[in-house]
Design a protein around this motif. Structure first.
Motif, mmCIF file in Angstrom:
data_model
loop_
_atom_site.group_PDB
_atom_site.id
_atom_site.type_symbol
_atom_site.label_atom_id
_atom_site.label_comp_id
_atom_site.label_asym_id
_atom_site.label_seq_id
_atom_site.Cartn_x
_atom_site.Cartn_y
_atom_site.Cartn_z
ATOM 1 N N ASP A 1 2.544 36.239 21.940
ATOM 2 C CA ASP A 1 3.712 37.091 21.727
ATOM 3 C C ASP A 1 4.421 36.806 20.405
ATOM 4 O O ASP A 1 5.388 37.482 20.062
ATOM 5 C CB ASP A 1 4.706 36.919 22.879
ATOM 6 N N ASP A 2 3.957 35.800 19.655
ATOM 7 C CA ASP A 2 4.537 35.530 18.341
ATOM 8 C C ASP A 2 3.959 36.504 17.314
ATOM 9 O O ASP A 2 2.889 37.090 17.515
ATOM 10 C CB ASP A 2 4.227 34.103 17.893
ATOM 11 N N THR A 3 4.664 36.650 16.198
ATOM 12 C CA THR A 3 4.200 37.529 15.131
ATOM 13 C C THR A 3 4.429 36.875 13.779
ATOM 14 O O THR A 3 5.505 36.326 13.522
ATOM 15 C CB THR A 3 4.927 38.884 15.153
ATOM 16 N N LEU A 4 3.418 36.953 12.925
ATOM 17 C CA LEU A 4 3.517 36.547 11.536
ATOM 18 C C LEU A 4 3.387 37.798 10.677
ATOM 19 O O LEU A 4 2.419 38.549 10.814
ATOM 20 C CB LEU A 4 2.413 35.551 11.184
ATOM 21 N N GLY A 5 4.363 38.047 9.820
ATOM 22 C CA GLY A 5 4.333 39.235 8.974
ATOM 23 C C GLY A 5 4.458 38.879 7.507
ATOM 24 O O GLY A 5 5.091 37.881 7.145
ATOM 25 N N ALA A 6 3.856 39.702 6.652
ATOM 26 C CA ALA A 6 3.957 39.503 5.206
ATOM 27 C C ALA A 6 3.896 40.860 4.520
ATOM 28 O O ALA A 6 3.157 41.755 4.952
ATOM 29 C CB ALA A 6 2.847 38.597 4.690
ATOM 30 N N ALA B 1 0.809 42.518 9.786
ATOM 31 C CA ALA B 1 1.444 41.833 10.914
ATOM 32 C C ALA B 1 0.343 41.260 11.786
ATOM 33 O O ALA B 1 -0.604 41.965 12.164
ATOM 34 C CB ALA B 1 2.320 42.794 11.713
ATOM 35 N N LEU B 2 0.459 39.962 12.106
ATOM 36 C CA LEU B 2 -0.574 39.251 12.848
ATOM 37 C C LEU B 2 0.040 38.634 14.093
ATOM 38 O O LEU B 2 0.977 37.830 14.001
ATOM 39 C CB LEU B 2 -1.198 38.165 11.975
ATOM 40 N N ARG B 3 -0.463 39.013 15.246
ATOM 41 C CA ARG B 3 -0.009 38.405 16.490
ATOM 42 C C ARG B 3 -0.629 37.022 16.653
ATOM 43 O O ARG B 3 -1.715 36.754 16.153
ATOM 44 C CB ARG B 3 -0.366 39.289 17.681
ATOM 45 N N GLY B 4 0.078 36.163 17.396
ATOM 46 C CA GLY B 4 -0.304 34.766 17.463
ATOM 47 C C GLY B 4 -1.333 34.401 18.502
ATOM 48 O O GLY B 4 -1.458 33.210 18.847
ATOM 49 N N ALA B 5 -2.109 35.362 18.996
ATOM 50 C CA ALA B 5 -3.108 35.037 20.013
ATOM 51 C C ALA B 5 -4.135 34.037 19.480
ATOM 52 O O ALA B 5 -4.672 33.218 20.235
ATOM 53 C CB ALA B 5 -3.806 36.310 20.492
ATOM 54 N N GLY B 6 -4.410 34.086 18.174
ATOM 55 C CA GLY B 6 -5.393 33.183 17.592
ATOM 56 C C GLY B 6 -4.976 31.732 17.647
ATOM 57 O O GLY B 6 -5.823 30.842 17.570
ATOM 58 N N TRP B 7 -3.696 31.451 17.759
ATOM 59 C CA TRP B 7 -3.236 30.072 17.905
ATOM 60 C C TRP B 7 -2.469 29.885 19.223
ATOM 61 O O TRP B 7 -1.567 29.102 19.339
ATOM 62 C CB TRP B 7 -2.407 29.636 16.700
ATOM 63 N N ASP C 1 -7.506 43.266 17.623
ATOM 64 C CA ASP C 1 -6.557 43.136 18.730
ATOM 65 C C ASP C 1 -5.266 42.449 18.297
ATOM 66 O O ASP C 1 -4.236 42.583 18.958
ATOM 67 C CB ASP C 1 -7.189 42.326 19.873
ATOM 68 N N THR C 2 -5.301 41.719 17.199
ATOM 69 C CA THR C 2 -4.131 40.950 16.781
ATOM 70 C C THR C 2 -3.612 41.301 15.383
ATOM 71 O O THR C 2 -2.529 40.856 15.008
ATOM 72 C CB THR C 2 -4.442 39.441 16.801
ATOM 73 N N LEU C 3 -4.339 42.093 14.606
ATOM 74 C CA LEU C 3 -3.984 42.341 13.210
ATOM 75 C C LEU C 3 -3.770 43.820 12.950
ATOM 76 O O LEU C 3 -4.591 44.661 13.306
ATOM 77 C CB LEU C 3 -5.083 41.816 12.288
ATOM 78 N N GLY C 4 -2.640 44.123 12.295
ATOM 79 C CA GLY C 4 -2.363 45.472 11.840
ATOM 80 C C GLY C 4 -1.902 45.453 10.395
ATOM 81 O O GLY C 4 -1.307 44.468 9.927
#
Length: 462
Positions: free
Chosen positions: A375-380, A365-371, A333-336
């Motif tokens: 609606d935040d996004t962490l990408g690498a 790309a990881l949505r910030g629901a885990g923390w 649900d949060t990781l693509g």
């Protein structure tokens, strides 16, 4: 037409638009700059997606400040990235559209631009900011980036609600359809799209992250072209075809007016589900036809004449082609995750994009629901760009490319790039991003770098 505006006026406008807003009409995750968008989950569609709207007006404002500290630079050339510098770019775009008749939309995108990329957008083949055009201006100016007509012809299948976002009027369409687009727009609006890496205003900044670096797509110096595309959707498959004008000269500001120099594009896309989660695979081909120079011909002429090596001196009617593969997959649900790889003819000079003959990338790309920041996004992403031996010899002899050229290249190597960003959704429609890039061997030069590049991005969609 370019019309200067006072610098203070643009800065004020960007800061006002970037201020947190109490209410917005576009979801935070909506594409900031695309010719089409659809709500994948009907239940999550905006309130205006259920009606056939007649008019639509949206906008965006983006400010990027990017800097690099010192790095190894024993020598430099005309197209080198220089250490210890900071630059900014700002743009404000209006998206105005009208539904002319059933399935037909007319859109226009006037834009105010200002600013410069690092080293005036030179020095790295995978350039670190796709918000930086190849044309830098100190004073803000107005330019009409897009004006296009899109006709959607329903062919049956399930009905889909279409979100009202930038360059897409809210309404309905069928799963099976034919979409025709004509006018001025970006090749990347239709081809090589990716849900996780394609929009430098909200996700990755690096040129070779938002598109396959070897995809030498037709464009003026701002990244847009005139042309026509056809997209046929049938079940899980889509076939896309396109024809676009190249610029008059490589990396030029003026486009060919009548396909005297042109690009043909084709793309096959398959959408699928793995473990019930959506994904897609795309294969894209391009064929450029125009006046291009071969690297070895330029080297041979320089050896005979004693003149500086330059592909412009040996340009003749030629073809340059390439292929790329583009994949994306939702895992949770949060990781693509996503990946691209591409290859182009390395014997002939690139024309309108950048100096990359082969490329590969992989990222997430990881949505910030885990923390508790949903609606935040962490990408690498990690990227490897390369060029042919002939291309290396040309740069070593002092040749200049679209973006790179250090005057010599005695120790060539692949360009390795790592990028990560954190996108903080401050309020609905407004976000702040922090971005970091590590560029090893900028311009394919083992003698220079690595360059550490830091950026702050403010973005408002309304």
């Amino acid at each position: 037409m370019i019309r200067p505006l006072p610098l203070s006026s643009l800065a004020t406008l960007v800061l006002l638009l970037a201020a947190p807003a109490a209410a917005q009409t576009i979801p935070t995750r909506a594409p900031a700059d695309a010719t089409r968008a659809v709500a994948a989950d009907p239940a999550a569609a905006p309130a205006d997606a259920g009606s056939d709207a007649r008019f639509a007006v949206h906008g965006q404002a983006t400010l990027v400040v990017q800097a690099t500290p010192g790095f190894a630079s024993p020598y430099t050339g005309a197209n080198s990235l220089t250490p210890r510098q900071a630059k900014e770019t700002a743009d404000v775009t209006l998206y105005a559209g009208v539904r002319l008749w059933r399935g037909a939309e007319l859109w226009t995108n006037p834009e105010i631009d200002q600013g410069f990329g690092l080293s005036n957008t030179l020095g790295v083949a995978g350039f670190p900011s796709a918000e930086a055009y190849k044309v830098g201006r100190r004073a803000p100016y107005v330019r009409l980036q897009r004006t296009f007509l899109r006709q959607t012809i329903d062919l049956g299948g399930a009905r889909e609600r279409v979100a009202g976002v930038a360059n897409q009027v809210a309404g309905w369409r069928t799963a099976d359809r034919l979409v025709l687009t004509i006018g001025k727009f970006g090749v990347g609006d239709v081809f090589d799209t990716n849900s996780y890496a394609h929009d430098p205003r909200v996700d990755f900044l690096n040129w070779s992250a938002v598109d396959a670096g070897s995809f030498d797509y037709a464009a003026d110096a701002w990244g847009y072209s005139t042309g026509v595309t056809a997209e046929a959707y049938r079940g899980a498959w889509t076939l896309r075809l396109g024809a676009f004008n190249l610029s008059k000269v490589p990396n030029g500001e003026m486009l060919e007016p009548g396909f005297g120099q042109y690009q043909l594009d084709a793309e096959l896309e398959h959408r699928h589900r793995i473990g019930g989660r959506p994904g897609a695979l795309r294969v894209t081909l391009f064929r450029n036809r125009g006046r291009f120079g071969r690297f070895d011909d330029a080297l041979a002429l320089a050896a005979r004449s004693g003149e500086p090596v330059d592909t412009a001196a040996v340009r003749a009617r030629r073809t340059r082609a390439g292929i790329s593969v583009n994949a994306e997959q939702t895992l949770t649900d949060t990781l693509g995750v996503f990946a691209r790889a591409g290859l182009a003819d390395g014997q002939v000079e690139p024309y309108d994009f950048t100096d990359i003959d082969r490329t590969a990338q992989a990222g997430l790309a990881l949505r910030g629901a885990g923390w508790r920041r949903g609606d935040d996004t962490l990408g690498a992403v990690v990227i490897v760009n390369g060029i042919s031996r002939a291309h290396q010899r040309y740069l070593d002899a002092g040749g200049l490319g679209v973006l790179v050229g250090d005057g010599r290249l005695p120790h060539p190597g692949a360009e390795y790039i790592g990028e990560t960003y954190y996108r903080l959704a401050a309020t609905r429609g407004f976000d702040l991003s922090l971005d970091y890039q590590h560029v090893a061997h900028p311009g394919y030069n083992r003698d220079r770098g690595p360059a550490e590049i830091f950026a702050v991005r403010l973005h408002e969609a309304f």
